[in-house]
Write a protein that holds these residues in place. Structure first.
Motif, PDB file in Angstrom:
ATOM      1  N   HIS A 139     -36.838   4.122 -18.885  1.00 46.35           N
ATOM      2  CA  HIS A 139     -36.716   2.718 -19.275  1.00 46.35           C
ATOM      3  C   HIS A 139     -35.250   2.304 -19.170  1.00 46.35           C
ATOM      4  O   HIS A 139     -34.357   3.158 -19.141  1.00 46.35           O
ATOM      5  CB  HIS A 139     -37.220   2.555 -20.711  1.00 46.35           C
ATOM      6  N   GLU A 140     -35.000   1.001 -19.137  1.00 46.66           N
ATOM      7  CA  GLU A 140     -33.607   0.550 -19.121  1.00 46.66           C
ATOM      8  C   GLU A 140     -32.866   1.111 -20.336  1.00 46.66           C
ATOM      9  O   GLU A 140     -33.426   1.240 -21.419  1.00 46.66           O
ATOM     10  CB  GLU A 140     -33.532  -0.976 -19.130  1.00 46.66           C
ATOM     11  N   ARG A 141     -31.620   1.487 -20.128  1.00 50.63           N
ATOM     12  CA  ARG A 141     -30.849   2.130 -21.192  1.00 50.63           C
ATOM     13  C   ARG A 141     -30.554   1.136 -22.312  1.00 50.63           C
ATOM     14  O   ARG A 141     -30.068   0.031 -22.074  1.00 50.63           O
ATOM     15  CB  ARG A 141     -29.543   2.692 -20.632  1.00 50.63           C
ATOM     16  N   LEU A 142     -30.870   1.546 -23.531  1.00 50.08           N
ATOM     17  CA  LEU A 142     -30.630   0.722 -24.707  1.00 50.08           C
ATOM     18  C   LEU A 142     -29.547   1.356 -25.578  1.00 50.08           C
ATOM     19  O   LEU A 142     -29.238   2.547 -25.448  1.00 50.08           O
ATOM     20  CB  LEU A 142     -31.925   0.592 -25.524  1.00 50.08           C
ATOM     21  N   ILE A 143     -28.982   0.552 -26.479  1.00 56.34           N
ATOM     22  CA  ILE A 143     -27.983   1.086 -27.404  1.00 56.34           C
ATOM     23  C   ILE A 143     -28.607   2.178 -28.266  1.00 56.34           C
ATOM     24  O   ILE A 143     -27.979   3.198 -28.568  1.00 56.34           O
ATOM     25  CB  ILE A 143     -27.419  -0.048 -28.293  1.00 56.34           C
ATOM     26  N   HIS A 144     -29.827   1.978 -28.658  1.00 51.40           N
ATOM     27  CA  HIS A 144     -30.541   2.944 -29.500  1.00 51.40           C
ATOM     28  C   HIS A 144     -31.955   3.103 -28.959  1.00 51.40           C
ATOM     29  O   HIS A 144     -32.619   2.108 -28.637  1.00 51.40           O
ATOM     30  CB  HIS A 144     -30.567   2.455 -30.947  1.00 51.40           C
ATOM     31  N   ARG A 145     -32.423   4.332 -28.845  1.00 50.81           N
ATOM     32  CA  ARG A 145     -33.787   4.598 -28.388  1.00 50.81           C
ATOM     33  C   ARG A 145     -34.627   4.930 -29.620  1.00 50.81           C
ATOM     34  O   ARG A 145     -34.602   6.060 -30.120  1.00 50.81           O
ATOM     35  CB  ARG A 145     -33.793   5.758 -27.395  1.00 50.81           C
ATOM     36  N   PRO A 146     -35.390   3.978 -30.123  1.00 49.95           N
ATOM     37  CA  PRO A 146     -36.074   4.190 -31.403  1.00 49.95           C
ATOM     38  C   PRO A 146     -37.251   5.148 -31.286  1.00 49.95           C
ATOM     39  O   PRO A 146     -37.844   5.329 -30.218  1.00 49.95           O
ATOM     40  CB  PRO A 146     -36.545   2.780 -31.781  1.00 49.95           C
ATOM     41  N   LYS A 147     -37.594   5.732 -32.431  1.00 51.59           N
ATOM     42  CA  LYS A 147     -38.781   6.591 -32.549  1.00 51.59           C
ATOM     43  C   LYS A 147     -39.527   6.140 -33.809  1.00 51.59           C
ATOM     44  O   LYS A 147     -39.401   6.759 -34.870  1.00 51.59           O
ATOM     45  CB  LYS A 147     -38.385   8.067 -32.627  1.00 51.59           C
ATOM     46  N   PRO A 148     -40.307   5.051 -33.729  1.00 53.18           N
ATOM     47  CA  PRO A 148     -40.921   4.467 -34.928  1.00 53.18           C
ATOM     48  C   PRO A 148     -42.018   5.358 -35.500  1.00 53.18           C
ATOM     49  O   PRO A 148     -42.872   5.861 -34.786  1.00 53.18           O
ATOM     50  CB  PRO A 148     -41.501   3.142 -34.403  1.00 53.18           C
ATOM     51  N   LEU A 149     -41.977   5.517 -36.813  1.00 49.04           N
ATOM     52  CA  LEU A 149     -42.936   6.377 -37.504  1.00 49.04           C
ATOM     53  C   LEU A 149     -43.827   5.608 -38.472  1.00 49.04           C
ATOM     54  O   LEU A 149     -44.972   5.982 -38.688  1.00 49.04           O
ATOM     55  CB  LEU A 149     -42.186   7.473 -38.263  1.00 49.04           C
ATOM     56  N   ALA A 150     -43.290   4.558 -39.081  1.00 50.05           N
ATOM     57  CA  ALA A 150     -44.022   3.843 -40.123  1.00 50.05           C
ATOM     58  C   ALA A 150     -44.967   2.810 -39.518  1.00 50.05           C
ATOM     59  O   ALA A 150     -44.743   2.294 -38.424  1.00 50.05           O
ATOM     60  CB  ALA A 150     -43.042   3.158 -41.077  1.00 50.05           C
ATOM     61  N   ASP A 151     -46.047   2.527 -40.259  1.00 50.79           N
ATOM     62  CA  ASP A 151     -46.934   1.422 -39.900  1.00 50.79           C
ATOM     63  C   ASP A 151     -46.242   0.108 -40.263  1.00 50.79           C
ATOM     64  O   ASP A 151     -45.638  -0.016 -41.335  1.00 50.79           O
ATOM     65  CB  ASP A 151     -48.252   1.517 -40.675  1.00 50.79           C
ATOM     66  N   GLU A 152     -46.368  -0.849 -39.367  1.00 49.61           N
ATOM     67  CA  GLU A 152     -45.859  -2.185 -39.672  1.00 49.61           C
ATOM     68  C   GLU A 152     -46.989  -3.178 -39.425  1.00 49.61           C
ATOM     69  O   GLU A 152     -48.074  -3.010 -39.973  1.00 49.61           O
ATOM     70  CB  GLU A 152     -44.600  -2.450 -38.836  1.00 49.61           C
ATOM     71  N   ALA A 153     -46.757  -4.228 -38.600  1.00 55.53           N
ATOM     72  CA  ALA A 153     -47.851  -5.149 -38.292  1.00 55.53           C
ATOM     73  C   ALA A 153     -48.950  -4.436 -37.510  1.00 55.53           C
ATOM     74  O   ALA A 153     -50.127  -4.795 -37.590  1.00 55.53           O
ATOM     75  CB  ALA A 153     -47.318  -6.341 -37.496  1.00 55.53           C
ATOM     76  N   LEU A 154     -48.568  -3.406 -36.752  1.00 58.04           N
ATOM     77  CA  LEU A 154     -49.506  -2.580 -35.995  1.00 58.04           C
ATOM     78  C   LEU A 154     -49.400  -1.142 -36.490  1.00 58.04           C
ATOM     79  O   LEU A 154     -48.389  -0.760 -37.088  1.00 58.04           O
ATOM     80  CB  LEU A 154     -49.188  -2.646 -34.500  1.00 58.04           C
ATOM     81  N   PRO A 155     -50.420  -0.329 -36.233  1.00 60.00           N
ATOM     82  CA  PRO A 155     -50.311   1.077 -36.638  1.00 60.00           C
ATOM     83  C   PRO A 155     -49.151   1.765 -35.938  1.00 60.00           C
ATOM     84  O   PRO A 155     -48.691   1.348 -34.873  1.00 60.00           O
ATOM     85  CB  PRO A 155     -51.659   1.671 -36.181  1.00 60.00           C
ATOM     86  N   SER A 156     -48.676   2.826 -36.530  1.00 61.68           N
ATOM     87  CA  SER A 156     -47.593   3.614 -35.949  1.00 61.68           C
ATOM     88  C   SER A 156     -48.016   4.208 -34.605  1.00 61.68           C
ATOM     89  O   SER A 156     -49.057   4.863 -34.502  1.00 61.68           O
ATOM     90  CB  SER A 156     -47.212   4.745 -36.912  1.00 61.68           C
ATOM     91  N   GLY A 157     -47.180   3.976 -33.586  1.00 62.01           N
ATOM     92  CA  GLY A 157     -47.459   4.573 -32.286  1.00 62.01           C
ATOM     93  C   GLY A 157     -47.468   6.086 -32.353  1.00 62.01           C
ATOM     94  O   GLY A 157     -48.278   6.747 -31.687  1.00 62.01           O
ATOM     95  N   ASN A 158     -46.582   6.670 -33.159  1.00 60.65           N
ATOM     96  CA  ASN A 158     -46.555   8.120 -33.295  1.00 60.65           C
ATOM     97  C   ASN A 158     -47.812   8.620 -34.002  1.00 60.65           C
ATOM     98  O   ASN A 158     -48.378   9.652 -33.622  1.00 60.65           O
ATOM     99  CB  ASN A 158     -45.304   8.547 -34.064  1.00 60.65           C
ATOM    100  N   GLY A 159     -48.258   7.902 -35.023  1.00 61.81           N
ATOM    101  CA  GLY A 159     -49.476   8.311 -35.704  1.00 61.81           C
ATOM    102  C   GLY A 159     -50.700   8.211 -34.813  1.00 61.81           C
ATOM    103  O   GLY A 159     -51.548   9.116 -34.776  1.00 61.81           O
TER     104      GLY A 159
END
Length: 287
Positions: free
Chosen positions: A121-141
């Motif tokens: 993917h295009e290089r970002l300042i930070h490459r996130p790894k989301p764990l918590a559920d928010e408006a949608l379920p956690s992608g990792n979960g």
């Protein structure tokens, strides 16, 4: 007054969630129309948003764009796994495998879990790894849940190991805010108490009778795959699960499996048994 603008783009991730829940409702409510709608979603995504071995995130006005994110892959694999339980089609299993392999190749963190963006993917300042559920379920979960089911179904240790690494890597975040990690907690529960996976092989016309008996009652930890005896080009473990006579049912909990059962009444009696007659601890050796 002028009508408000309408956002009519098609998002892969949202359609993955739609696919998952349409397929679950079709099976639970015995609604073939919902199952056909789920298949239409899967077919559209496969035809329009899967290009040259990579998934795209958005479709609008006949054009698909943007490299897909973790949620797109994880939600879609989870949806396809549910669709296979409503009606097994090899093309949906093949698509789920392709997506899972793509997710492992381009999103996995060797330390455990999945990044939100791909490695190309295009290089970002930070490459996130989301764990918590928010408006949608956690992608990792969602990734951990889908990979766990797919791994047990296929006897594929790569998927099982990735699911476990995802949950283990998320433990510090889960411990701090367990209420924010419902999807990962569900994946953790799956690791602690593996699902009961039932694979039935037999004539397509008679499989519905087996479904009615096996699905009777409430069994949230049971996953059922009905595969007609004329299905071709199955992966190795599923190919080995052949009908013995007219029918055969193969029941596994995690990597522990019962001997094949050919009688429906005997199968219903054996489901949920605490002591399984194992055929080996390695999922690749199950038969």
């Amino acid at each position: 007054r002028e009508r408000p603008g309408r956002d009519d783009k098609i998002l892969t991730s949202w359609n993955g969630l739609l696919l998952r829940n349409l397929a679950k409702a079709a099976r639970g409510l015995d609604r073939p129309d919902l199952g056909h709608a789920a298949e239409a979603v899967a077919d559209f995504v496969r035809a329009s948003l899967w290009q040259d071995g990579r998934l795209l995130a958005s479709h609008k006005d006949g054009r698909s764009r943007f490299m897909a994110y973790l949620d797109d892959h994880a939600f879609l694999v989870g949806g396809l796994v549910e669709l296979l339980q409503w009606r097994f089609r090899t093309r949906y299993l093949d698509f789920a495998i392709e997506l899972a392999d793509c997710m492992l190749a381009h999103f996995e963190d060797p330390q455990g879990g999945f990044f939100f963006t791909a490695d190309d993917h295009e290089r970002l300042i930070h490459r996130p790894k989301p764990l918590a559920d928010e408006a949608l379920p956690s992608g990792n979960g969602m990734a951990a849940l889908a990979l766990d089911t797919l791994g047990h179904l296929l006897g594929e240790s790569r998927y099982l190991d990735a699911a476990r690494r995802t949950v283990v890597g998320a433990l510090p975040s889960i411990a701090r805010h367990p209420e924010a990690h419902a999807t990962l907690l569900a994946a953790m529960d799956r690791l602690i108490e593996p699902p009961e996976i039932v694979v039935v092989r037999g004539p397509a016309a008679s499989l519905a009778d087996w479904r009615r008996e096996i699905d009777a009652g409430f069994h949230p930890n049971r996953q059922l795959f009905l595969i007609s005896d004329d299905t071709d080009e199955l992966p190795e473990l599923l190919r080995s699960r052949q009908p013995l006579g007219e029918f055969a049912a193969y029941v596994c909990r995690g990597t522990q499996c019962l001997a094949p059962v050919t009688d429906l009444t005997e199968l219903v009696d054996s489901l949920g048994a605490e002591n399984l007659n194992t055929t080996g601890g390695d999922p690749r050796s199950r038969g």
